[in-house]
Scaffold this motif. Structure first.
Motif, mmCIF file in Angstrom:
data_model
loop_
_atom_site.group_PDB
_atom_site.id
_atom_site.type_symbol
_atom_site.label_atom_id
_atom_site.label_comp_id
_atom_site.label_asym_id
_atom_site.label_seq_id
_atom_site.Cartn_x
_atom_site.Cartn_y
_atom_site.Cartn_z
ATOM 1 N N VAL A 1 35.427 60.375 10.862
ATOM 2 C CA VAL A 1 34.523 60.689 11.974
ATOM 3 C C VAL A 1 34.650 62.137 12.425
ATOM 4 N N GLY A 2 35.345 62.987 11.613
ATOM 5 C CA GLY A 2 35.275 64.413 11.889
ATOM 6 C C GLY A 2 36.568 65.160 12.021
ATOM 7 N N ASP A 3 37.714 64.485 12.214
ATOM 8 C CA ASP A 3 38.978 65.194 12.332
ATOM 9 C C ASP A 3 39.470 65.640 10.956
ATOM 10 N N THR B 1 29.735 55.336 15.078
ATOM 11 C CA THR B 1 30.095 56.134 16.240
ATOM 12 C C THR B 1 28.827 56.807 16.753
ATOM 13 N N ASP B 2 29.003 57.715 17.692
ATOM 14 C CA ASP B 2 27.819 58.391 18.239
ATOM 15 C C ASP B 2 27.060 59.150 17.161
ATOM 16 N N ALA B 3 27.806 59.671 16.163
ATOM 17 C CA ALA B 3 27.137 60.520 15.169
ATOM 18 C C ALA B 3 27.338 60.046 13.740
ATOM 19 N N VAL B 4 28.321 59.147 13.511
ATOM 20 C CA VAL B 4 28.699 58.800 12.140
ATOM 21 C C VAL B 4 28.738 57.283 11.987
ATOM 22 N N GLU B 5 28.149 56.812 10.910
ATOM 23 C CA GLU B 5 28.291 55.401 10.544
ATOM 24 C C GLU B 5 29.355 55.298 9.465
ATOM 25 N N PHE B 6 30.320 54.402 9.650
ATOM 26 C CA PHE B 6 31.415 54.316 8.688
ATOM 27 C C PHE B 6 30.852 53.873 7.333
ATOM 28 N N PRO B 7 31.088 54.650 6.286
ATOM 29 C CA PRO B 7 30.421 54.411 5.000
ATOM 30 C C PRO B 7 30.882 53.127 4.324
#
Length: 530
Positions: free
Chosen positions: A169-171, A367-373
């Motif tokens: 999710v971006g970290d 999440t707000d910006a990412v769907e877990f693939p």
């Protein structure tokens, strides 16, 4: 409400029935529960749905704490090399291998997402391994390694899992970050567990009421887990640390009555919670299978196969390859004291369980910006791996041990206990003689105490003599100690009947009956096997 109560009663009935069937037919209770609950999901009616928060916060801490209480801190320290190899290094290796294999067969899947699944499946489940291991019987040193691994590997896996999910999710997902996060979580968890153990140890030294002691004991895993989780350190490691320390100090913290009461309470908790988690595993079948309908059959089979293969083969190679090293290099093995047969048995002890499922179910759907693939396919891979390892390895673990000849040395354990009982009786006699020198003790009372201690010492020596005598040279059908235990049990049963008669005729109240029966129960529990 009535339906929920009825469902709960049915679940308890299934747990008890599985425990009885396991004892009667020699089958692992976890396998029976998973099979029964899977069949139940196909019938109309309510089903259990796995809530990761309930499993990770309310179910796993008490189960790990109970296992830690019964584990040996000294034995784990003596086997620390093997425990760290399996609970840290092997977990990391499994996560990376499974992640790499999944990326190869699932186009578009990020490596961090694949590693999240690998980390969730990396640790053998403490509940599954210990539940099956207790029934099939294991040598002490092999049991210690499995217990130590199962108690500590979850901290490694869940820390790596958290970092991998954060990377999706971006970290950042880089080695220095992972190492730093793991060290903070591990050291913080250990420190938290030590603090909780010290605080509760101070409290329990001042309490002598068995019911209050057991209540504090039940609250301890949550007192360790929740603050650690709030501080973003390893709650699992905090629980295990507190359990190991408090279990090691039980002699100083608990009276004999409190230990007996707490043991009975934790046996009940283990039975119900272990049964619950295996019922939950079986009940996820109808929730997971329909979710993969959008994937091709080839993709599903390939992903499930490489996940299962990566989990099983990594463990087997990690344990068995060092055996092939030349003798002069054998010291490089993290477990040089285990034989090849024991290592093969250890490689087959890695059943996965509810912790793995709970972690994978906790993967964020979006999440707000990412769907877990490809989350649904990852869930299926996790469930199929848990199901195959739990059922397949659970059913074959006992036969494999028998085929390999890996069995506990029961005679040696009994010899050690007999020698320890003899030494304890001698210590009691020395204490009696010392007291007689410093305070007046009536001769009749001192004689009774002396005869009781000498009798315990003689029974232990009789047991030791029988154990040291070859089976073909034993001429007595039973040892004096066995005769003592058998006859005293007959006497105790007659005493219980007499007390029951007194109660039934109104000469004794129910309260007094329970008190006197408790005295007889404790004496019977201390008798040698007949």
């Amino acid at each position: 409400m009535l339906a929920a109560i009825a469902f709960g009663l049915l679940a308890v009935a299934l747990v008890v029935a599985a425990a009885l069937a396991a004892r009667r037919f020699g089958l692992p209770a976890p396998v029976l529960l998973v099979g029964a609950s899977t069949v139940y999901t196909l019938l109309p009616g309510p089903d259990l749905r796995l809530d990761p928060d309930i499993i990770l916060v309310l179910v796993i801490p008490p189960l790990l704490y109970s296992a830690a209480l019964s584990s040996s801190l000294l034995e784990i320290r003596a086997n620390l090399r093997a425990v760290i190899s399996l609970s840290v290094l092997l977990v990391v290796a499994t996560a990376l291998v499974v992640g790499g294999l999944l990326v190869a067969v699932m186009p578009g899947l990020p490596f961090a997402a694949a590693c999240a699944l690998g980390a969730a499946l990396a640790p053998p489940d403490a509940v599954s391994a210990l539940s099956i291991g207790r029934r099939v019987g294991l040598p002490d040193r092999l049991r210690t390694v499995i217990e130590g691994e199962s108690l500590l590997n979850d901290a490694t896996a869940l820390t790596l899992y958290t970092v991998a999910v954060a990377a999706v999710v971006g970290d950042p997902f880089d080695v220095p970050f992972v190492i730093e996060r793991f060290l903070v979580a591990a050291l913080g968890g250990i420190a938290g567990g030590l603090v909780v153990a010290w605080l509760l140890g101070q409290l329990r030294r001042r309490i002598e009421e068995p019911v209050a002691e057991s209540t504090i004991s039940l609250a301890t895993p949550f007192a360790a887990y929740l603050p650690a989780a709030a501080l973003h350190v390893s709650g699992v490691l905090a629980v295990v640390t507190a359990g190991l320390v408090l279990g090691h100090q039980s002699r100083q913290l608990l009276s004999g009555a409190a230990r007996l009461h707490a043991l009975a309470v934790w046996r009940l908790v283990d039975l119900l919670l272990e049964g619950f988690v295996f019922l939950v595993i079986g009940q996820q079948f109808v929730a997971i299978v329909p979710a993969i309908a959008d994937y091709s059959l080839g993709t599903v089979l390939a992903a499930a196969a490489v996940t299962l293969g990566g989990v099983l083969l990594t463990r087997a190679l990690w344990l068995l390859v060092p055996v092939l090293l030349p003798t002069r290099l054998r010291f490089l093995s993290p477990h040089p004291y285990l034989s090849g047969r024991e290592l093969l048995a250890l490689s087959w002890s890695g059943m996965r369980g509810v912790i793995s499922l709970a972690a994978v179910f906790a993967l964020p759907a979006s999440t707000d910006a990412v769907e877990f693939p490809q989350r649904d396919l990852l869930l299926f891979c996790a469930y199929s791996t848990v199901l195959v390892t739990l059922v397949g390895q659970g059913l074959t673990f006992g036969p494999l041990l028998r085929r390999l000849g890996v069995r506990p040395d029961a005679h040696e354990s009994r010899r050690r206990r007999a020698r320890a009982r003899t030494a304890a009786a001698e210590a009691g006699l020395r204490a009696l003689r010392s007291l007689q020198q410093h305070e007046p003790i009536p001769d009749a009372l001192a004689g009774r105490l002396r005869r009781a201690a000498e009798d315990r010492k003689q029974r232990s020596q009789d047991s030791l003599t029988a154990l040291n005598t070859p089976a073909d040279e034993q001429v007595r059908p039973e040892s004096p100690t066995q005769t003592f235990g058998r006859v005293r049990r007959i006497m105790i049963e007659a005493e219980r009947d007499e007390l029951q008669l007194w109660r039934d005729t109104g000469a004794l109240s129910d309260v007094s009956l329970r008190l006197l029966e408790s005295e007889l129960d404790r004496e019977e529990g201390a008798l040698p096997p007949s």
